[in-house]
Design a protein around this motif. Sequence first.
Motif, PDB file in Angstrom:
ATOM      1  N   LEU A 175       0.842  -0.779  -0.143  1.00 25.71           N
ATOM      2  CA  LEU A 175      -0.181   0.138  -0.364  1.00 25.71           C
ATOM      3  C   LEU A 175       0.677   1.755  -0.018  1.00 25.71           C
ATOM      4  O   LEU A 175       2.256   1.642   0.859  1.00 25.71           O
ATOM      5  CB  LEU A 175      -1.689  -0.132   1.134  1.00 25.71           C
ATOM      6  N   VAL A 176       0.223   1.942  -1.202  1.00 26.91           N
ATOM      7  CA  VAL A 176       1.474   3.170  -0.644  1.00 26.91           C
ATOM      8  C   VAL A 176       0.655   4.571  -1.149  1.00 26.91           C
ATOM      9  O   VAL A 176      -0.494   4.881  -1.419  1.00 26.91           O
ATOM     10  CB  VAL A 176       2.313   3.022  -2.489  1.00 26.91           C
ATOM     11  N   LEU A 177       0.820   5.487   0.090  1.00 23.54           N
ATOM     12  CA  LEU A 177       0.163   6.907   0.082  1.00 23.54           C
ATOM     13  C   LEU A 177       0.245   7.544  -0.579  1.00 23.54           C
ATOM     14  O   LEU A 177       1.369   8.507  -0.689  1.00 23.54           O
ATOM     15  CB  LEU A 177      -0.555   7.379   1.747  1.00 23.54           C
ATOM     16  N   ASP A 178      -0.267   9.099  -1.409  1.00 17.82           N
ATOM     17  CA  ASP A 178       0.251  10.184  -1.432  1.00 17.82           C
ATOM     18  C   ASP A 178       0.380  10.625  -1.187  1.00 17.82           C
ATOM     19  O   ASP A 178       1.741  11.383  -1.730  1.00 17.82           O
ATOM     20  CB  ASP A 178      -1.203  10.485  -2.990  1.00 17.82           C
ATOM     21  N   LYS A 179       0.298  11.233   0.182  1.00 18.58           N
ATOM     22  CA  LYS A 179       0.862  12.042   1.351  1.00 18.58           C
ATOM     23  C   LYS A 179       1.013  11.077   2.437  1.00 18.58           C
ATOM     24  O   LYS A 179       0.286  10.341   2.854  1.00 18.58           O
ATOM     25  CB  LYS A 179       0.069  12.864   1.948  1.00 18.58           C
ATOM     26  N   PRO A 180       1.906  11.677   3.018  1.00 19.01           N
ATOM     27  CA  PRO A 180       1.877  10.948   4.426  1.00 19.01           C
ATOM     28  C   PRO A 180       0.735  11.339   5.581  1.00 19.01           C
ATOM     29  O   PRO A 180       0.252  11.779   5.765  1.00 19.01           O
ATOM     30  CB  PRO A 180       3.146  11.918   5.152  1.00 19.01           C
ATOM     31  N   PHE A 181       0.723  10.106   5.764  1.00 21.90           N
ATOM     32  CA  PHE A 181      -0.984  10.084   6.599  1.00 21.90           C
ATOM     33  C   PHE A 181      -0.395   8.954   8.317  1.00 21.90           C
ATOM     34  O   PHE A 181       0.325   8.123   8.310  1.00 21.90           O
ATOM     35  CB  PHE A 181      -1.866   9.503   5.962  1.00 21.90           C
TER      36      PHE A 181
END
Length: 212
Positions: A175-181
């Motif tokens: 899983l890769v997020l566009d923005k850190p969370f």
Amino acid sequence: DFSISFHKEKIDPISLFEYYISKNPKIRTVNFGEATIIDAVGNKFFKRIINSFGVGFDAKVAYYNQYNKVLSGSLSYRVAILRALIEFSNVDFSAKVDDNDISGNALFCAVGNGESIGGGLYLMPNAKVDDNILDLSVVSIKSRFKLLTLLPKAISNTLTERKELTQYRFKNLELVLDKPFYTHIDGEIITDSAKEININLANDNLRFMCKT
């Protein structure tokens, strides 16, 4: 929450203890997950998952429940939900679920070995702790109002009735997020800036005494 999925019914603690010290208690084998989380600056976190992993709204709730606790128990979690609701936001993600590529804009992505988080919010309906697979729930909604209508379904374990829920079953998730969370494992915040996550079903199992 793991106990909810493990026992499936409320059990008196005294009778449970008496059973555990009896001559031949039943042994049940259950699964667990292994997670590697990389944050925005490259730090790596290696964790095991007995019940749940989450990124998105449920992780923000876990953050408030862990670091800004007002009450105790499930009431604390309900207050944390309201606080996270005020800061309503989605996460953009791309993922590889075993051999399938998916992407989207989601309120949260929740992985379950068990069915629920937060003392009985069934975000991963039908997940089983001993079925040799992990469950991924992706909920995509665009408004606070939709979220408010969704929460009662999570409490009553009827979330599968909502079209906003998409479920997958897997043994390996990238899983890769566009923005850190924010991310949590079993309700504990791992980092507030997760960027890449890999979760797999562990090759080993755990053995628990079980009355049912």
